[in-house]
Write a protein that holds these residues in place. Structure first.
Motif, PDB file in Angstrom:
ATOM      1  N   GLU A  76      54.994  10.343 -75.669  1.00 52.37           N
ATOM      2  CA  GLU A  76      56.426  10.626 -75.811  1.00 52.37           C
ATOM      3  C   GLU A  76      56.905  10.305 -77.225  1.00 52.37           C
ATOM      4  N   ALA A  77      56.391   9.214 -77.789  1.00 59.39           N
ATOM      5  CA  ALA A  77      56.771   8.843 -79.150  1.00 59.39           C
ATOM      6  C   ALA A  77      56.288   9.880 -80.163  1.00 59.39           C
ATOM      7  N   GLU A  78      55.243  10.621 -79.817  1.00 60.85           N
ATOM      8  CA  GLU A  78      54.688  11.634 -80.709  1.00 60.85           C
ATOM      9  C   GLU A  78      55.190  13.042 -80.397  1.00 60.85           C
ATOM     10  N   LEU A  79      56.142  13.160 -79.494  1.00 60.44           N
ATOM     11  CA  LEU A  79      56.516  14.470 -78.968  1.00 60.44           C
ATOM     12  C   LEU A  79      57.066  15.413 -80.029  1.00 60.44           C
ATOM     13  N   ASP A  80      57.861  14.919 -80.968  1.00 65.25           N
ATOM     14  CA  ASP A  80      58.433  15.797 -81.984  1.00 65.25           C
ATOM     15  C   ASP A  80      57.356  16.412 -82.878  1.00 65.25           C
ATOM     16  N   LYS A  81      56.194  15.761 -82.964  1.00 67.70           N
ATOM     17  CA  LYS A  81      55.089  16.260 -83.778  1.00 67.70           C
ATOM     18  C   LYS A  81      54.041  16.997 -82.933  1.00 67.70           C
ATOM     19  N   THR A  82      54.354  17.180 -81.672  1.00 69.97           N
ATOM     20  CA  THR A  82      53.449  17.859 -80.745  1.00 69.97           C
ATOM     21  C   THR A  82      53.829  19.336 -80.643  1.00 69.97           C
ATOM     22  N   ARG A  83      52.843  20.208 -80.611  1.00 66.22           N
ATOM     23  CA  ARG A  83      53.103  21.643 -80.527  1.00 66.22           C
ATOM     24  C   ARG A  83      52.700  22.175 -79.153  1.00 66.22           C
ATOM     25  N   ILE A  84      53.446  23.155 -78.684  1.00 64.64           N
ATOM     26  CA  ILE A  84      53.067  23.879 -77.474  1.00 64.64           C
ATOM     27  C   ILE A  84      52.824  25.331 -77.839  1.00 64.64           C
ATOM     28  N   GLY A  85      51.818  25.916 -77.201  1.00 66.16           N
ATOM     29  CA  GLY A  85      51.470  27.287 -77.550  1.00 66.16           C
ATOM     30  C   GLY A  85      50.908  28.047 -76.366  1.00 66.16           C
ATOM     31  N   TRP A  86      50.768  29.359 -76.544  1.00 68.82           N
ATOM     32  CA  TRP A  86      50.226  30.217 -75.496  1.00 68.82           C
ATOM     33  C   TRP A  86      49.503  31.394 -76.146  1.00 68.82           C
ATOM     34  N   SER A  87      48.674  32.053 -75.347  1.00 67.75           N
ATOM     35  CA  SER A  87      47.984  33.246 -75.825  1.00 67.75           C
ATOM     36  C   SER A  87      47.698  34.163 -74.647  1.00 67.75           C
ATOM     37  N   ASN A  88      47.455  35.408 -74.933  1.00 64.86           N
ATOM     38  CA  ASN A  88      47.090  36.442 -73.960  1.00 64.86           C
ATOM     39  C   ASN A  88      48.249  36.828 -73.066  1.00 64.86           C
ATOM     40  N   ASN A  89      48.450  36.068 -71.991  1.00 65.29           N
ATOM     41  CA  ASN A  89      49.505  36.336 -71.015  1.00 65.29           C
ATOM     42  C   ASN A  89      50.244  35.042 -70.705  1.00 65.29           C
ATOM     43  N   THR A  90      51.356  35.161 -69.989  1.00 65.77           N
ATOM     44  CA  THR A  90      52.160  33.972 -69.685  1.00 65.77           C
ATOM     45  C   THR A  90      52.500  33.845 -68.210  1.00 65.77           C
TER      46      THR A  90
END
Length: 383
Positions: free
Chosen positions: A318-332
């Protein structure tokens, strides 16, 4: 205790690839053009290359916030070991320094990637209960239940038959091993897993690592004893809820553009400590409500560990959340083939994909959780 050597030669793996009920590739990422060329390499889905296990020299100074219930786990492991005769105990116990064996885990069945340890079917009912008690102590109730449900999924594959799946079962293809002498002060590891499951629990005093962790399910949903069983429902629901919370603009920013994926990138055999360049939408760009969705997705994995330790790990993420990335590929879509979702932080790494199944007419799940600073209780592999 003696040092065992993992059976991982290319010849053994290549010969065994034809008996997999699992549809997975070798922890690989591919471009869309090369992905199509690899399709159909084995039962169930994307190019099924060989999983090579190579020994990496691991240290034990992982970045763990502590909170492990180590004494309770030591007691449970010793109680299990006490049920074994010398022959069975020799199959279970390994030197902690046997890093190649410690890194021998997979989502493939053991006929494809031979495991270390003793198969559950080789244990008596009392010994199986003692082994289960170790996991019930080390894990949360939901984590232990997920393990049991993943094993039940193999009973269902056995019932369905075909593609080699008739050799599966809740007691087949699942192995238990202990590395080092269980201790409240010295490092040791409990390893349990098989088809679509890997628990690698490393203890060092009050520090604990639960990664690498693999959970998957084929089929994704089935009926057992009149009850609907969905082994990976918590993870799949949370990951897709996180993705669906994004606006159209955010979703565009979150798309991973380096390639498309037919399976996991950092799955079994990927122990170099080198992770891909971070891609996706930064946590700092999310609303408070969206951040809660990300944390819920992470917690669906971290929460498999015993409560106090899990809470401390979550506080770090949680402390690292602002520096954490979320991503996706292909389909959702939750039921779309090859829908791929990633969470990539300074410490946390999670991947989830809907991969093709040949044992059922639907997709099935592959997912891996790793901690970049604490896999196998190690900060980074050393040369």
């Amino acid at each position: 205790m003696r040092k065992h050597l993992a059976v991982t030669s290319g010849a053994v793996l290549s010969a065994a690839l034809v008996v997999s009920g699992c549809g997975s590739s070798d922890s690989s990422s591919t471009s869309s053009s090369s992905a199509s060329a690899q399709q159909g390499g084995g039962p169930g889905g994307g190019g099924m290359g060989m999983q090579q296990v190579t020994e990496v020299n691991l240290n034990t100074d992982g970045v763990s916030p502590g909170g492990a219930n180590t004494a309770a786990v030591v007691k449970a492991v010793n109680a299990f070991l006490a049920t074994l005769d010398d022959t069975k105990r020799d199959k279970v116990e390994y030197d902690f320094s046997d890093n190649k064996a410690r890194q021998t885990w997979s989502n493939f069945p053991a006929t494809t990637v031979p495991r270390e340890g003793i198969e559950l079917s080789d244990l008596s009912t009392a010994q199986q209960k003692a082994a289960a008690a170790v996991l019930e102590t080390a894990l949360s109730s939901s984590g232990a239940e997920e393990d049991a449900d993943i094993q039940k999924a193999d009973d269902e594959l056995n019932r369905l038959g075909g593609q080699g799946a008739d050799g599966f079962g809740a007691l087949k293809d699942y192995y238990f091993a202990v590395y080092g002498t269980p201790s409240t002060t010295e490092p040791f590891m409990v390893q349990f897993g098989g088809h679509h499951l890997a628990r690698n629990l490393t203890y060092n005093g009050d520090k604990v690592s639960q990664t690498p962790q693999f959970v998957g399910s084929e089929p994704t949903s089935f009926t057992s004893g009149g009850t609907t069983v969905e082994p990976v429902k918590a993870e799949s629901t949370a990951m897709f809820a996180m993705l669906s919370s994004l606006t159209a603009e955010q979703k565009k920013s979150a798309e991973i553009t380096s390639g498309t994926f037919d399976d996991l990138v950092m799955g079994p055999g990927k122990d170099s400590g080198e992770f891909p360049t971070s891609e996706g939408l930064l946590g700092s760009e999310l609303t408070a409500a969206q951040k809660k969705k990300v944390l819920a997705a992470i917690e669906s994995y971290v929460g498999d560990l015993d409560g106090t330790a899990a809470a401390k790990v979550m506080a770090t993420y949680e402390a690292e959340l602002d520096k954490t990335r979320i991503g996706w590929s292909n389909n959702t879509g939750p039921t779309d083939e090859n829908s791929y979702i990633r969470i990539d932080g300074p410490s946390v790494w999670i991947e989830f994909i809907n991969t093709r199944s040949q044992s059922t007419p639907d997709i099935h799940y592959h997912s891996v959780y790793r901690d970049k600073t604490n896999d196998y209780g190690s900060t980074k592999p050393t040369s």
